[in-house]
Design an enzyme around this catalytic site. Structure first.
Site, PDB file in Angstrom:
ATOM      1  CD  GLU A  45      -2.908   1.073   2.356  1.00 52.74           C
ATOM      2  OE1 GLU A  45      -3.773   1.947   2.401  1.00 52.74           O
ATOM      3  OE2 GLU A  45      -2.745   0.236   3.246  1.00 52.74           O
ATOM      4  CG  ASP A  46       1.792   2.792   3.331  1.00 48.86           C
ATOM      5  OD1 ASP A  46       0.734   3.064   2.758  1.00 48.86           O
ATOM      6  OD2 ASP A  46       1.881   2.616   4.560  1.00 48.86           O
TER       7      ASP A  46
END
Length: 750
Positions: A91-92
């Site tokens: 996600e990051d």
């Protein structure tokens, strides 16, 4: 140099935390797979390099903490620990699920992928739309149940470190936790985590109440300790004499569960008597039958103390759906207080605290995490995919009401729909479709005809009856409890108002045809002044709705004397005392139009010339001084909800971006409705004395209902107050009346 020092300190801290994780893992019963955990840690550390949390600490400390919860508090093995360490990487950072698959294999990649999807979808902004029920939750999300478990661990760590967030974000996260994650942990048997999640949510949302109850718990600890010691001594003596290996302790209720009980019973802290329970945990010894040992200890206790027969709960023979096993009983203690006792084995205690993960500890030899999980999930899926034909049995079997605040009802074709507890037939109609809601004339619940206001229960089968001639009415707003239905009704009413206004405009234009009058802004201002309307839309609506009728000769309008054109005060006073026509009344109660509201800033609740810059839904009726939060509705108006409001809880969980931090301004004009419950010993003149006290405080009574039974009375009084101080003063004055024993506020949202 200072930067280098920080860098070194960070590295030392990260290393310490990772070593603690490995220590936790080596203490478990799982196969030793330290290499893959180390590989996942080093990869995540590199991926998150340079990133920091809001608190300022290195970001990697968060995944390590989540992994420690997964390992130590839930009891999962290496696959889940790796997934926890990697859960934010996709996600990051730039890495993909494919990269995870190549480096760590399918299983870990699948869990990380599931966690990424939840983060952006299942528990994102559209939670109410995407997480309709437990069936969908487990079937779509869980080819692997570990996705949910790692997510719960992630949320627990976020709750433990919530202090660095902005207030509106804290409300969203705390509300979402109470609404989704705590019930989910409860259903999975993670009792310790469920309790901590509830406690932390409550602490962030109600810091003053939390501190107050905590202080009272500390202040009364000595009294409870003495009660426990008096009770335990003879029991301990007898169990020691029989040679049992066991542990006995007093377990205090959590602050949240005490507050919950106070709200449910409408009593202060001092009137909650079952603040602690006694827990007896015996060791699992070879050749000892657990069930028999539970009943042996039961016999020891009931030989000493008098049993309360209606409070026996045998969950040893019939465990709860989440695996919980124990024998509960209540006895009269030596100090004249009822005391609850929970008897369980060490195995049962582990399962009660850690859920199904604890089962693994009791398997022979070293175990493979995957096979145990697959077995557990297979059982759940079988129940989900082949429900019994009886609706109620199905709901009970799967515990579909995962969210404690929701009910599950069926359409005539057997489709399950999720609604908020307290939802009515009209809420259900709007949940199906806005067209069905707009034309709804009634409903059949379990084949029985009911009105639109009928409250639904879990398991009801509901059929909606419609008519093309039916249109939404203003009074419908009082028949619904869900935000979804309310929004749709308000939209339909606004649409209807626009249509009527259009007709009114056409009537006015038609009336002006053949005259010398042209509808210029100056002429419009004269007409607005004459009919006491604030906007031309209001004037058109009043004409179209036949609230005002135009004279035969329209020119007369301009020669007639203006009504109170200069005396604005008189106009507002008339509005305040309802001396206005229907359309004006609707307008007077509508909040003023304000510029776009920024949810990130604290919003001040104010009144201005008899108008409010906010709206009060009827679900919880807060009053100035109460702890509240705001919800920014579709009309850019702020709806004010009590912090304890069940409807508000759902809004916090599903519309976090629309939550606004609020502060009360000063109030002098607008009164607010609230209810108080008065109980006491009945006597002649009691009602007269109570009404005298209320009117002496210059407060108006909206409603009163008092019942007397065998010399004891209970009354519910609905009064208009300006703020919490008004209410507290009133309660303290009523409490001084001879014969009154208790005065408590009744909050509809509590």
């Amino acid at each position: 140099m200072a930067k280098e020092d920080t860098h070194t300190q960070d590295d030392i801290l990260i290393e310490q935390e990772f070593n603690a994780l490995i220590d936790d893992y080596l203490k478990t019963n799982h196969r030793r797979k330290v290499e893959i955990i180390t590989k996942a840690f080093l990869f995540a550390k590199e991926a998150h390099k340079g990133a920091r949390r809001r608190s300022g600490e290195p970001y990697i400390l968060h995944p390590i903490s989540v992994a420690r919860i997964v390992c130590g508090e839930i009891g999962l093995g290496s696959t889940s620990i790796c997934a926890a360490l990697l859960h934010d990487v996709v996600e990051d950072t730039e890495y993909t699920v494919e990269d995870m698959k190549v480096l760590f294999g399918d299983k870990i990649a699948q869990i990380v992928d599931g966690l990424t999807k939840i983060s952006s979808g299942m528990f994102g902004e559209n939670v109410s739309a995407q997480a309709e029920n437990f069936r969908k939750l487990l079937l779509t999300m869980s080819d692997d149940i570990r996705v949910i478990l790692v997510k719960i661990a992630d949320r627990l760590h976020n709750m433990r470190t919530l202090g660095s967030m902005a207030p509106a974000k804290q409300y969203k996260i705390a509300g979402e936790t109470m609404y989704i994650y705590a019930p989910l942990a409860h259903r999975l048997g993670l009792f310790a985590i469920k309790t901590e999640l509830e406690e932390l949510s409550f602490k962030w949302e109600n810091p003053e109440v939390y501190k107050d109850i905590q202080y009272k718990l500390q202040a009364t600890y000595k009294i409870r300790s003495d009660v426990y010691q008096h009770f335990a001594k003879p029991v301990v003596d007898k169990l020691n004499e029989l040679g049992f290996k066991y542990e006995i302790r007093a377990r205090e209720k959590s602050v949240y569960s005490i507050w919950n009980k106070m709200q449910a019973k409408g009593v202060p802290f001092e009137e909650i008597y079952d603040i602690f329970a006694v827990r007896i945990i015996f060791e699992n010894e070879p050749g000892i039958d657990e069930k028999k040992r539970c009943w042996d200890i039961y016999s020891v206790i009931t030989d000493i103390y008098k049993l309360r027969p209606d409070r026996i709960r045998d969950w040893v023979s019939r465990p709860k759906a989440n695996g919980y096993q124990a024998l509960h009983l209540t006895v009269m203690g030596p100090d004249g207080q009822w005391i609850e006792i929970q008897i369980r084995s060490r195995r049962m205690d582990d399962i009660a605290e850690k859920g199904f993960a604890a089962h693994w500890k009791y398997k022979e030899g070293k175990i493979e995490e995957d096979t145990e999980l697959d077995k557990w999930l297979k059982t759940i899926k079988e129940i989900l995919e082949s429900p019994s034909p009886n609706a109620m049995d199905f709901l009970d079997t799967i515990k579909l009401n995962l969210y404690s605040q929701e009910i599950f009802v069926f359409t005539p074709k057997g489709e399950i729909r999720t609604l908020a507890q307290g939802a009515t037939a009209l809420d259900f109609a709007y949940d199906l479709h806005s067209d069905i809601g707009d034309h709804c004339i009634g409903a059949k619940v379990n084949h029985k005809l009911v009105p639109l206001s009928e409250k639904l229960n879990s398991g009801d089968q509901v059929e909606i009856l419609t008519s093309k001639s039916q249109v939404p009415k203003y009074e419908w707003l009082g028949l619904v409890t869900t935000a979804k239905a309310r929004t749709k009704i308000e939209y339909a009413l606004r649409k209807h108002k626009r249509e009527v206004a259009k007709q009114g405009e056409e009537l006015l234009i038609k009336a002006l045809e053949g005259t010398t009058i042209e509808l210029t802004p100056a002429i419009m201002d004269q007409m607005l002044d004459y009919y006491q309307k604030q906007t031309k839309e209001d004037l058109y609506y009043a004409i179209g709705n036949n609230d005002i009728s135009l004279p035969q000769k329209i020119e007369k309008l301009l020669t007639l004397k203006k009504q109170n054109s200069d005396n604005v005060l008189v106009k507002y006073m008339k509005q305040a005392f309802h001396a206005v026509k229907k359309a004006d009344k609707d307008k007077a109660e509508k909040p003023l139009e304000y510029e776009q509201i920024n949810p990130k800033k604290t919003y001040i609740l104010e009144e201005d010339s008899f108008n409010k810059n906010f709206r009060m839904p009827t679900c919880c009726n807060p009053i100035p001084g109460d702890k509240v939060f705001g919800y920014l509705n579709d009309d850019n108006e702020v709806d004010v909800h009590s912090i304890h409001c069940p409807v508000g809880l759902k809004l916090k969980a599903s519309h976090g971006d629309k939550i606004v931090n609020l502060e009360w301004g000063s109030y002098t004009q607008f009164p607010f409705l609230t209810s108080i419950i008065v109980t006491g010993i009945d006597r002649m003149g009691m009602l007269n004395d109570i009404t005298k006290v209320i009117t002496a405080g210059s407060l108006n009574i909206k409603g009163m209902n008092i019942e007397s039974n065998d010399g004891v009375f209970e009354g519910r009084i609905i009064v208009y107050v300006h703020d919490v101080n008004d209410l507290q003063t009133l309660c303290s004055r009523i409490a001084k009346i001879k014969g009154v024993k208790a005065v408590n506020r009744k909050q509809s949202g509590a």
